[in-house]
Design a protein around this motif. Sequence first.
Motif, PDB file in Angstrom:
ATOM      1  N   TYR A 128       0.625  -1.529   0.267  1.00  7.39           N
ATOM      2  CA  TYR A 128       0.080  -0.058   0.031  1.00  7.39           C
ATOM      3  C   TYR A 128       0.945   1.092  -0.013  1.00  7.39           C
ATOM      4  CZ  TYR A 128      -4.027  -2.503   0.577  1.00  7.39           C
ATOM      5  OH  TYR A 128      -4.986  -3.681   0.557  1.00  7.39           O
ATOM      6  N   THR A 157       2.309   1.661  -3.350  1.00  6.32           N
ATOM      7  CA  THR A 157       0.791   1.817  -4.598  1.00  6.32           C
ATOM      8  C   THR A 157       0.655   2.862  -4.668  1.00  6.32           C
ATOM      9  OG1 THR A 157      -0.287   0.767  -3.770  1.00  6.32           O
ATOM     10  CG2 THR A 157       0.658  -1.167  -5.019  1.00  6.32           C
ATOM     11  N   GLU A 158       0.178   3.116  -3.400  1.00  6.53           N
ATOM     12  CA  GLU A 158      -0.143   4.783  -2.987  1.00  6.53           C
ATOM     13  C   GLU A 158       1.040   5.976  -3.735  1.00  6.53           C
ATOM     14  OE1 GLU A 158      -1.790   4.296   1.299  1.00  6.53           O
ATOM     15  OE2 GLU A 158      -3.659   3.297  -0.011  1.00  6.53           O
ATOM     16  N   ALA A 159       1.898   5.388  -3.863  1.00  6.40           N
ATOM     17  CA  ALA A 159       3.021   6.350  -4.215  1.00  6.40           C
ATOM     18  C   ALA A 159       3.537   7.152  -5.729  1.00  6.40           C
ATOM     19  CB  ALA A 159       4.310   6.470  -3.481  1.00  6.40           C
ATOM     20  N   TYR A 217      -3.547  -2.131   7.615  1.00  2.00           N
ATOM     21  CA  TYR A 217      -2.322  -2.990   6.476  1.00  2.00           C
ATOM     22  C   TYR A 217      -3.530  -4.265   6.425  1.00  2.00           C
ATOM     23  CZ  TYR A 217       0.490   1.264   6.032  1.00  2.00           C
ATOM     24  OH  TYR A 217       0.992   2.352   6.583  1.00  2.00           O
ATOM     25  N   ARG A 254      -6.694  -4.644   5.444  1.00  2.00           N
ATOM     26  CA  ARG A 254      -6.672  -3.623   4.412  1.00  2.00           C
ATOM     27  C   ARG A 254      -6.660  -5.348   3.091  1.00  2.00           C
ATOM     28  NH1 ARG A 254      -4.720   1.705   2.265  1.00  2.00           N
ATOM     29  NH2 ARG A 254      -5.328   1.621   0.352  1.00  2.00           N
ATOM     30  N   ASP A 284      -9.008  -6.974  -0.044  1.00  3.60           N
ATOM     31  CA  ASP A 284      -8.765  -5.891  -1.290  1.00  3.60           C
ATOM     32  C   ASP A 284      -8.794  -7.625  -2.468  1.00  3.60           C
ATOM     33  OD1 ASP A 284      -7.602  -5.392  -3.173  1.00  3.60           O
ATOM     34  OD2 ASP A 284      -6.307  -4.148  -2.116  1.00  3.60           O
ATOM     35  N   ARG A 308       9.420   4.361  -0.621  1.00  2.00           N
ATOM     36  CA  ARG A 308       9.380   4.952  -1.496  1.00  2.00           C
ATOM     37  C   ARG A 308       9.625   6.807  -1.358  1.00  2.00           C
ATOM     38  NH1 ARG A 308       4.337   6.876   2.301  1.00  2.00           N
ATOM     39  NH2 ARG A 308       6.481   8.505   3.225  1.00  2.00           N
TER      40      ARG A 308
END
Length: 234
Positions: free
Chosen positions: A39, A42-44, A73, A76, A80, A228
């Motif tokens: 997460y 991927t969210e970055a 996390y 989720r 998912d 990240r």
Amino acid sequence: MSTGNKQKRVLLVMSSVDELGLSGKQTGTWFEELAAPYYILTEAGFEVVFASPKGGEAPIDLLSMKAPFTSDYTARFFNDPVAMFAAKHTRKLREIDYSTFDAAFFPGGYGLLWDLASDSHVIKLIRDFYESKRPVAMVCHAPAILRDVKLSNGEYLVDGLRLTGFKNDEDTEIELLHHLLFSLEDELKRRGASYVANTNWHANVVVDGALMTGQSPASAPPLAETLRDTLAAA
């Protein structure tokens, strides 16, 4: 390597082993160490590709799917369908052109001591990433894979580097040290690494050049955040 505005890619390498040697104990990738980087990266805006030696479903350690080891996390990820599909359909590592990736992330778990740590393809992959200055992030037991990694000049990659990884004390606390093939802490020190430990189970991230290591499961989120930020700045 990606340049310009191309989406940066991270290869996340999981173990295909689900049993601790002859002990019969179930193992696999530690869930938090898979879910948090997935997460955070991927969210970055990065693409994260799951791979494993055998491909297909990569086992997740059942213990890590239960309290007190779960987190926001992991909850989720478990709920998912896209993330769970990815973990059940990992790409076969040897069939991936890893030169197209900007970084590699290795979650921990005990299974990797039996496959990734002695896999010549994985050992070459780490050397190639490191020598091309692409980040290699490893958490918990994953730094054990560095044991036999040598640079092109024949020297051990870890010789003279600062790093961390799961402590002997932490393995002993959960009564697993005697089930393991080898001690990460002992072997990396033997290869010349400067092993940096924190209190048991506390977050601890050590960066030395392209190598980024985290000590225990609590280190997975800050390690993924470090990766990240490094990729975002590149």
